[in-house]
Design an enzyme around this catalytic site. Structure first.
Site, PDB file in Angstrom:
ATOM      1  N   CYS A 111       0.889  -1.057  -0.174  1.00 48.29           N
ATOM      2  CA  CYS A 111      -0.166   0.151   0.020  1.00 48.29           C
ATOM      3  C   CYS A 111       0.930   1.258   0.080  1.00 48.29           C
ATOM      4  O   CYS A 111       0.612   2.175  -0.848  1.00 48.29           O
ATOM      5  CB  CYS A 111      -0.872   0.037   1.063  1.00 48.29           C
ATOM      6  SG  CYS A 111      -2.193   1.462   1.217  1.00 48.29           S
ATOM      7  N   CYS A 210      -6.285  -4.134   7.064  1.00 54.89           N
ATOM      8  CA  CYS A 210      -7.557  -3.245   7.005  1.00 54.89           C
ATOM      9  C   CYS A 210      -8.854  -3.687   6.042  1.00 54.89           C
ATOM     10  O   CYS A 210      -9.880  -3.524   6.607  1.00 54.89           O
ATOM     11  CB  CYS A 210      -6.998  -1.649   6.670  1.00 54.89           C
ATOM     12  SG  CYS A 210      -6.742  -1.690   4.849  1.00 54.89           S
TER      13      CYS A 210
END
EC number: 2.8.1.13
Length: 376
Positions: A111, A210
């Protein structure tokens, strides 16, 4: 190490605000330093309800609202940018594909590489911003000749340079980490947030992945890859049990093997190898996990690529320690030898090289060589 302030003149700064306390304090510090700061929250899910609820993640509607409230208190403009498609393609789908291939990925590192310091930075620069600010604990050090280096945070207990080891020199030139050069406990960061009137001061940190709403990685993968029964075998190929998908295992795993037959020596067994082709998981004793060398691919350098063999320290996990290594770039691949064997190294993980506190670069582990006979 002599620390030179990252920049002396006021800059147009885009502050990535996850909705957590670290990014909020980082944005506040950047604004207090005189920079022209704009806050942005990244919407990373087409359906935010499918990501974490409560105060545990960085991808929910609640997180977006927390970030907006923090920006209002700081007194900076705030926007929400939709990067859900990029996040799904570059992080979530990559995560699933890596597990399907028998590897163990790090989605936070991916990410940072693909979203926060590629898609976000590219868009920021196109809009005329000078830098992207995040709440990571790491330092960008500017040298007398103007080049920049990535270093560990002043406080090793909170250092996050491992997940930033994918940043190249261009990205470092536009990165700002206001929390990295201060030795403060997390309680002190929370106290600072409270003094600044930021409501996220007491918000819990996010630790899990997440985009896996309930924390059940195996269930998440099973929903996407399906269940496929295979064998659990020992190093001699003897069948010890079955599983519902090789992707549900990681190298070094001990729990959840569901093997009815105890080992002859009575000692625990660990996952030694995962073969997606045959859907087989191989288990064995702990000492079979010892690795003496590895080959890593897709190297990314935080500056100029090193030439010839060199001695470094290496970190193999986000919260792991350092180990001494010799590393050399050979035909585009990083060949690494460990001074002492290390345990439980899995293909797909990142290895990050350090020279003291300086991050040299990172690469993705492709294969390992055991300290004893065999190949992991």
């Amino acid at each position: 190490m002599t620390h030179t302030p990252q920049r002396s003149r006021p800059l147009r700064v885009l502050a990535a605000m996850s909705g957590g306390v670290d990014s909020a304090v980082a944005a506040a510090r950047a604004a207090e330093a005189g920079h022209d700061v704009t806050g942005v929250h990244l919407a990373l899910s087409a359906n935010p309800q499918s990501f974490r609820t409560g105060a545990r993640g960085c991808c929910t509607i609640e997180d977006s609202r927390d970030a907006r409230r923090a920006a209002d208190v700081i007194g900076i403009p705030f926007y929400v940018w939709d990067l859900a498609d990029r996040f799904r393609e570059d992080v979530v789908e990559d995560f699933v594909a890596e597990y399907e291939a028998g590897r163990t990925p790090n989605p936070c590192l991916r990410c940072n590489e693909k979203i926060k310091f590629a898609a976000l930075l590219d868009k920021a620069l196109a809009l005329g911003f000078d830098a992207v600010c995040t709440g990571h604990y790491a330092q960008v050090v500017t040298l007398p000749d103007g080049t920049r280096e990535l270093h560990r945070a002043s406080d090793m207990a909170k250092d996050q340079s491992y997940v930033l080891g994918v940043l190249d020199d261009k990205q470092l030139a536009h990165a700002m980490f206001p929390l990295g050069d201060t030795v403060t406990t997390k309680d002190e960061i929370r106290a600072e947030a409270e003094r600044r009137g930021l409501a996220v001061a007491k918000k819990p940190d996010s630790h899990d992945i997440c985009f896996i709403a309930d924390g059940d990685t195996q269930g998440f993968l099973a929903d996407r890859l399906g269940r496929s029964e295979g064998d659990i075998v020992d190093e001699s190929g003897n069948r010890l049990g079955t599983h519902e998908g090789a992707y549900g295992f990681t190298i070094g795993q001990r729990k959840g093997l569901r093997i009815g037959t105890p080992a002859p020596d009575g000692k625990p067994r660990y996952v030694l190898d995962i073969s997606p082709v045959t859907n087989t998981v191989t288990v064995g004793p702990a000492d079979a996990l010892d690795v003496s060398a590895l080959t890593a691919i897709k190297p990314r350098w935080c500056g100029v690529a090193p030439t010839g063999p060199g001695t470094y320290t290496a970190q193999l996990r986000a919260h792991g320690g350092e180990t001494e290594v010799t590393a050399e770039l050979v035909d585009g691949r990083l060949e690494v030898s460990f001074a002492e064997p290390v345990r439980g190294v899995a293909p797909g993980q990142a290895i990050v090289l350090y020279d003291g506190t300086r991050v040299v670069g990172s690469a993705t582990i492709a294969s390992t060589r055991r300290a004893t006979a065999g190949v992991a």
